[in-house]
Design a protein around this motif. Structure first.
Motif, PDB file in Angstrom:
ATOM      1  N   TYR A 169       0.821  -1.207   0.000  1.00 36.89           N
ATOM      2  CA  TYR A 169       0.000   0.000   0.000  1.00 36.89           C
ATOM      3  C   TYR A 169       0.859   1.265   0.000  1.00 36.89           C
ATOM      4  CZ  TYR A 169      -4.060  -2.949   1.005  1.00 36.89           C
ATOM      5  OH  TYR A 169      -5.053  -3.886   0.940  1.00 36.89           O
ATOM      6  N   ARG A 170       1.979   1.227   0.741  1.00 38.53           N
ATOM      7  CA  ARG A 170       2.852   2.408   0.784  1.00 38.53           C
ATOM      8  C   ARG A 170       3.526   2.669  -0.561  1.00 38.53           C
ATOM      9  NH1 ARG A 170       4.512   0.328   5.914  1.00 38.53           N
ATOM     10  NH2 ARG A 170       6.449  -0.453   4.985  1.00 38.53           N
ATOM     11  N   ARG A 171       3.755   1.612  -1.314  1.00 39.51           N
ATOM     12  CA  ARG A 171       4.497   1.747  -2.573  1.00 39.51           C
ATOM     13  C   ARG A 171       3.607   1.882  -3.807  1.00 39.51           C
ATOM     14  NH1 ARG A 171       8.887  -3.201  -1.933  1.00 39.51           N
ATOM     15  NH2 ARG A 171      10.103  -2.337  -0.199  1.00 39.51           N
ATOM     16  N   HIS A 172       2.300   1.860  -3.619  1.00 42.68           N
ATOM     17  CA  HIS A 172       1.430   1.722  -4.785  1.00 42.68           C
ATOM     18  C   HIS A 172       1.500   2.906  -5.738  1.00 42.68           C
ATOM     19  CE1 HIS A 172      -1.332   4.384  -2.604  1.00 42.68           C
ATOM     20  NE2 HIS A 172      -2.016   4.500  -3.719  1.00 42.68           N
ATOM     21  N   ARG A 173       1.969   4.066  -5.262  1.00 39.16           N
ATOM     22  CA  ARG A 173       2.092   5.231  -6.149  1.00 39.16           C
ATOM     23  C   ARG A 173       3.462   5.329  -6.824  1.00 39.16           C
ATOM     24  NH1 ARG A 173      -2.121   8.689  -5.794  1.00 39.16           N
ATOM     25  NH2 ARG A 173      -3.504   8.501  -3.968  1.00 39.16           N
ATOM     26  N   GLN A 174       4.367   4.451  -6.421  1.00 41.28           N
ATOM     27  CA  GLN A 174       5.696   4.478  -7.023  1.00 41.28           C
ATOM     28  C   GLN A 174       5.663   3.828  -8.399  1.00 41.28           C
ATOM     29  OE1 GLN A 174       8.456   2.623  -4.345  1.00 41.28           O
ATOM     30  NE2 GLN A 174       7.935   3.954  -2.621  1.00 41.28           N
ATOM     31  N   GLY A 176       6.493   1.521 -11.296  1.00 41.57           N
ATOM     32  CA  GLY A 176       7.026   0.170 -11.370  1.00 41.57           C
ATOM     33  C   GLY A 176       6.935  -0.605 -10.064  1.00 41.57           C
ATOM     34  N   HIS A 177       6.039  -0.197  -9.152  1.00 41.62           N
ATOM     35  CA  HIS A 177       5.944  -0.897  -7.866  1.00 41.62           C
ATOM     36  C   HIS A 177       5.495  -2.341  -8.073  1.00 41.62           C
ATOM     37  CE1 HIS A 177       1.603  -0.200  -8.254  1.00 41.62           C
ATOM     38  NE2 HIS A 177       1.441  -1.110  -7.314  1.00 41.62           N
ATOM     39  N   ARG A 178       5.927  -3.207  -7.198  1.00 40.84           N
ATOM     40  CA  ARG A 178       5.652  -4.630  -7.334  1.00 40.84           C
ATOM     41  C   ARG A 178       4.702  -5.098  -6.224  1.00 40.84           C
ATOM     42  NH1 ARG A 178       7.922  -5.491 -11.484  1.00 40.84           N
ATOM     43  NH2 ARG A 178       6.538  -7.291 -11.585  1.00 40.84           N
ATOM     44  N   THR A 179       3.969  -6.178  -6.514  1.00 40.27           N
ATOM     45  CA  THR A 179       3.135  -6.808  -5.497  1.00 40.27           C
ATOM     46  C   THR A 179       3.510  -8.281  -5.362  1.00 40.27           C
ATOM     47  OG1 THR A 179       1.400  -7.451  -7.070  1.00 40.27           O
ATOM     48  CG2 THR A 179       1.219  -5.260  -6.065  1.00 40.27           C
ATOM     49  N   ASP A 180       4.753  -8.596  -5.649  1.00 39.83           N
ATOM     50  CA  ASP A 180       5.164  -9.993  -5.571  1.00 39.83           C
ATOM     51  C   ASP A 180       6.584 -10.095  -5.033  1.00 39.83           C
ATOM     52  OD1 ASP A 180       7.118 -10.162  -8.075  1.00 39.83           O
ATOM     53  OD2 ASP A 180       5.319  -9.134  -8.768  1.00 39.83           O
ATOM     54  N   ARG A 356      -0.510  -6.738 -12.400  1.00 43.08           N
ATOM     55  CA  ARG A 356       0.750  -6.301 -11.797  1.00 43.08           C
ATOM     56  C   ARG A 356       1.166  -7.256 -10.671  1.00 43.08           C
ATOM     57  NH1 ARG A 356       3.351  -1.111 -11.833  1.00 43.08           N
ATOM     58  NH2 ARG A 356       1.551  -0.200 -12.856  1.00 43.08           N
ATOM     59  N   HIS A 357       1.366  -8.487 -11.057  1.00 42.16           N
ATOM     60  CA  HIS A 357       1.831  -9.487 -10.085  1.00 42.16           C
ATOM     61  C   HIS A 357       2.500 -10.609 -10.861  1.00 42.16           C
ATOM     62  CE1 HIS A 357       1.741 -11.486  -6.112  1.00 42.16           C
ATOM     63  NE2 HIS A 357       1.691 -12.599  -6.828  1.00 42.16           N
ATOM     64  N   ASP A 358       3.808 -10.758 -10.678  1.00 45.39           N
ATOM     65  CA  ASP A 358       4.576 -11.750 -11.428  1.00 45.39           C
ATOM     66  C   ASP A 358       4.773 -13.016 -10.613  1.00 45.39           C
ATOM     67  OD1 ASP A 358       4.792  -9.729 -13.261  1.00 45.39           O
ATOM     68  OD2 ASP A 358       6.908  -9.290 -12.855  1.00 45.39           O
ATOM     69  N   VAL A 359       5.050 -14.103 -11.317  1.00 45.15           N
ATOM     70  CA  VAL A 359       5.562 -15.313 -10.677  1.00 45.15           C
ATOM     71  C   VAL A 359       6.978 -15.515 -11.207  1.00 45.15           C
ATOM     72  CG1 VAL A 359       3.299 -16.369 -10.407  1.00 45.15           C
ATOM     73  CG2 VAL A 359       4.627 -16.855 -12.460  1.00 45.15           C
ATOM     74  N   THR A 360       7.767 -16.319 -10.509  1.00 45.73           N
ATOM     75  CA  THR A 360       9.140 -16.548 -10.924  1.00 45.73           C
ATOM     76  C   THR A 360       9.365 -18.034 -11.175  1.00 45.73           C
ATOM     77  OG1 THR A 360       9.853 -16.716  -8.612  1.00 45.73           O
ATOM     78  CG2 THR A 360      10.047 -14.562  -9.672  1.00 45.73           C
ATOM     79  N   SER A 361      10.318 -18.323 -12.034  1.00 43.88           N
ATOM     80  CA  SER A 361      10.640 -19.715 -12.338  1.00 43.88           C
ATOM     81  C   SER A 361      11.495 -20.303 -11.224  1.00 43.88           C
ATOM     82  CB  SER A 361      11.376 -19.806 -13.678  1.00 43.88           C
ATOM     83  OG  SER A 361      12.581 -19.059 -13.646  1.00 43.88           O
ATOM     84  N   GLY A 362      11.320 -21.595 -11.009  1.00 48.30           N
ATOM     85  CA  GLY A 362      12.063 -22.281  -9.965  1.00 48.30           C
ATOM     86  C   GLY A 362      13.222 -23.074 -10.531  1.00 48.30           C
ATOM     87  N   GLU A 363      13.571 -24.143  -9.830  1.00 48.82           N
ATOM     88  CA  GLU A 363      14.639 -25.012 -10.303  1.00 48.82           C
ATOM     89  C   GLU A 363      14.289 -25.541 -11.693  1.00 48.82           C
ATOM     90  OE1 GLU A 363      17.433 -25.426  -8.804  1.00 48.82           O
ATOM     91  OE2 GLU A 363      16.891 -24.387  -6.943  1.00 48.82           O
ATOM     92  N   ASN A 364      15.293 -25.651 -12.534  1.00 50.55           N
ATOM     93  CA  ASN A 364      15.130 -26.150 -13.911  1.00 50.55           C
ATOM     94  C   ASN A 364      14.286 -25.224 -14.781  1.00 50.55           C
ATOM     95  OD1 ASN A 364      16.553 -28.632 -13.287  1.00 50.55           O
ATOM     96  ND2 ASN A 364      14.687 -29.302 -12.249  1.00 50.55           N
ATOM     97  N   GLY A 365      14.004 -24.012 -14.278  1.00 48.26           N
ATOM     98  CA  GLY A 365      13.280 -23.034 -15.085  1.00 48.26           C
ATOM     99  C   GLY A 365      11.791 -23.253 -15.183  1.00 48.26           C
TER     100      GLY A 365
END
Length: 446
Positions: A169-174, A176-180, A356-365
């Motif tokens: 909530y504090r960063r929502h006006r920045q 490129g802010h992230r939620t993940d 505006r919410h990404d996931v990331t790849s784990g082991e082995n991509g």
């Protein structure tokens, strides 16, 4: 014809009550619960195992039962899901439902139930029936609904997780802010962190969960992040996440059960006493969503915290189908992120245009991204690699997650701030420098 209908109905009722007697619908003590989970492991040793994620304040094990065609191992692109029950000691129904679910999965797998076999063979399922065994023992000793909600240290475990929602909530006006993948603030560790909370946090961080549900008592509803209202003076204000539609459709709503219908309705924005309380503090589901790739919802099973044992079978019958349907996490997209040499890339960001919410790849991509039916633009990025894009279409009633793989091309030219990240990953770095030349941080060419 009426006689035939009555006969069929009577036969079904008889079967259900026989099944109820077989599964022993009664409250289990801590020792009884451990015994039954270990018994499941022994009966279904090919697809089930138990493991401990830690101990409670009073030393009781937080025992998980896992179902998979390869117990104890993560299979490539096989999604992992979890259920967490008995977060509050005096809210006991979820604990019994999850024990019965584990018994049911084991029994039906051995009976050759194709639906259950397919579920277990394609999904790694983790069930933690009791996160708060200390509180449960106090609550059951006197069968008092008011005692004991908290753990042995008088800590509400659901509200003991880091407050990452306020950071969002504090960063929502920045820009490129992230939620993940928000880091845990250092200040959190100066507070009182319960051993049960710490154990579950480690568990969440160590397993690549995709979907999760925790259970409690309260009005019949399913809530999803954010727990904490964006407006401090309006606790009943709707505070959706970027993935609001995904969570609202996490269940098909086709089954007349206590929570599958509520998933479809998305009863998150109703004004009620329970919801006013719910929005006051962030909880475990916000931590899952904001710190990891896991989407978690909270299922409230009803206002009666300690129903009579005679009602346990009815509760199981009402919720059985919804529990099984929820475990079908095969929706949205999944795939592998690799480089040009076919090596998996860990930590790549998978973005969806408009969310505006990404996931990331784990082991082995490998990655999983829960999505509702529709048309999406996926983007994948990783340090030292050029971004890749794909347009996808997920039709309605898709029976499984779509497979979308990405191959990223390494960039030979990087900005100054990227070089320290990228250079160590280049093969035979020193030989490459001598052959091609390289600019160091001072601007001099080596």
């Amino acid at each position: 014809q009426k006689q035939l209908c009555h006969l069929v109905s009577a036969s079904v009722t008889l079967f259900l009550w026989m099944y109820a007697a077989l599964m022993q619908f009664t409250y289990y003590s801590y020792n009884d619960m451990i015994h039954h989970l270990k018994k499941i492991e022994a009966r279904c040793f090919a697809v089930a195992r138990t493991y401990s994620i830690g101990r409670s304040m009073e030393g009781r094990e937080l025992l998980v039962v896992e179902f998979s065609d390869n117990p104890g191992e993560h299979d490539l692109l096989e999604p992992e899901t979890k259920f967490v029950g008995n977060v509050h000691g005096n809210e006991v129904l979820s604990r019994q439902l999850l024990i019965h679910l584990a018994q049911y999965l084991c029994t039906e797998y051995l009976r050759g139930n194709q639906r259950i076999q397919t579920l277990i063979n394609t999904t790694r399922i983790h069930i933690l029936p009791s996160m708060n065994p200390d509180g449960y023992e106090v609550a059951t000793s006197g069968r008092n609904e008011t005692d004991h909600r908290d753990n042995a240290e008088n800590i509400d475990l659901n509200r003991n997780f880091p407050d990452l929602t306020s950071i969002v909530y504090r960063r929502h006006r920045q820009k490129g802010h992230r939620t993940d993948h928000i880091p845990i603030p250092d200040s959190y560790w100066f507070g009182e962190v319960a051993p049960e909370t710490y154990a579950v946090m480690k568990w969440i961080r160590s397993v690549p969960f995709v979907l999760s549900a925790s259970f409690r008592s309260g009005d019949l509803l399913v809530s999803y992040p954010y727990d904490l209202s964006k407006h401090p003076q309006g606790n009943d204000t709707f505070s959706p996440t970027p993935d609001h539609k995904v969570k609202a459709n996490a269940s098909s709503g086709k089954h007349k059960t206590q929570f599958s219908l509520l998933f479809k309705k998305g009863n998150y924005n109703q004004k009620s006493t329970f919801l006013v309380f719910l929005f006051m503090l962030p909880g475990m589901q916000d931590f899952n969503y904001l710190h990891t790739n896991c989407f978690e919802v909270t299922v409230a099973l009803g206002c009666e915290r300690f129903p009579n044992e005679e009602e346990l079978f009815l509760s199981w019958r009402d919720n059985q189908e919804a529990l099984i349907e929820f475990l079908k996490v095969h929706r949205g997209v999944k795939g592998l992120v690799k480089d040009e040499n076919g090596e998996g890339i860990k930590g790549a960001r998978i973005s969806v245009r408009g969310i505006r919410h990404d996931v990331t790849s784990g082991e082995n991509g490998e990655y999983w991204r829960l999505l509702t039916p529709g048309i999406y633009i996926l983007s994948v990025s990783a340090p030292c690699y050029a971004r890749a894009h794909k347009r996808i279409h997920l039709p309605p009633n898709m029976g499984k997650a779509g497979r979308v793989d990405f191959v990223l091309r390494r960039m030979l030219e990087q900005r100054d701030e990227e070089r320290e990240v990228c250079c160590p990953r280049l093969p035979e770095r020193d030989k490459w420098k001598k052959t091609n030349g390289w600019f160091d941080g001072t601007g001099a060419k080596s």
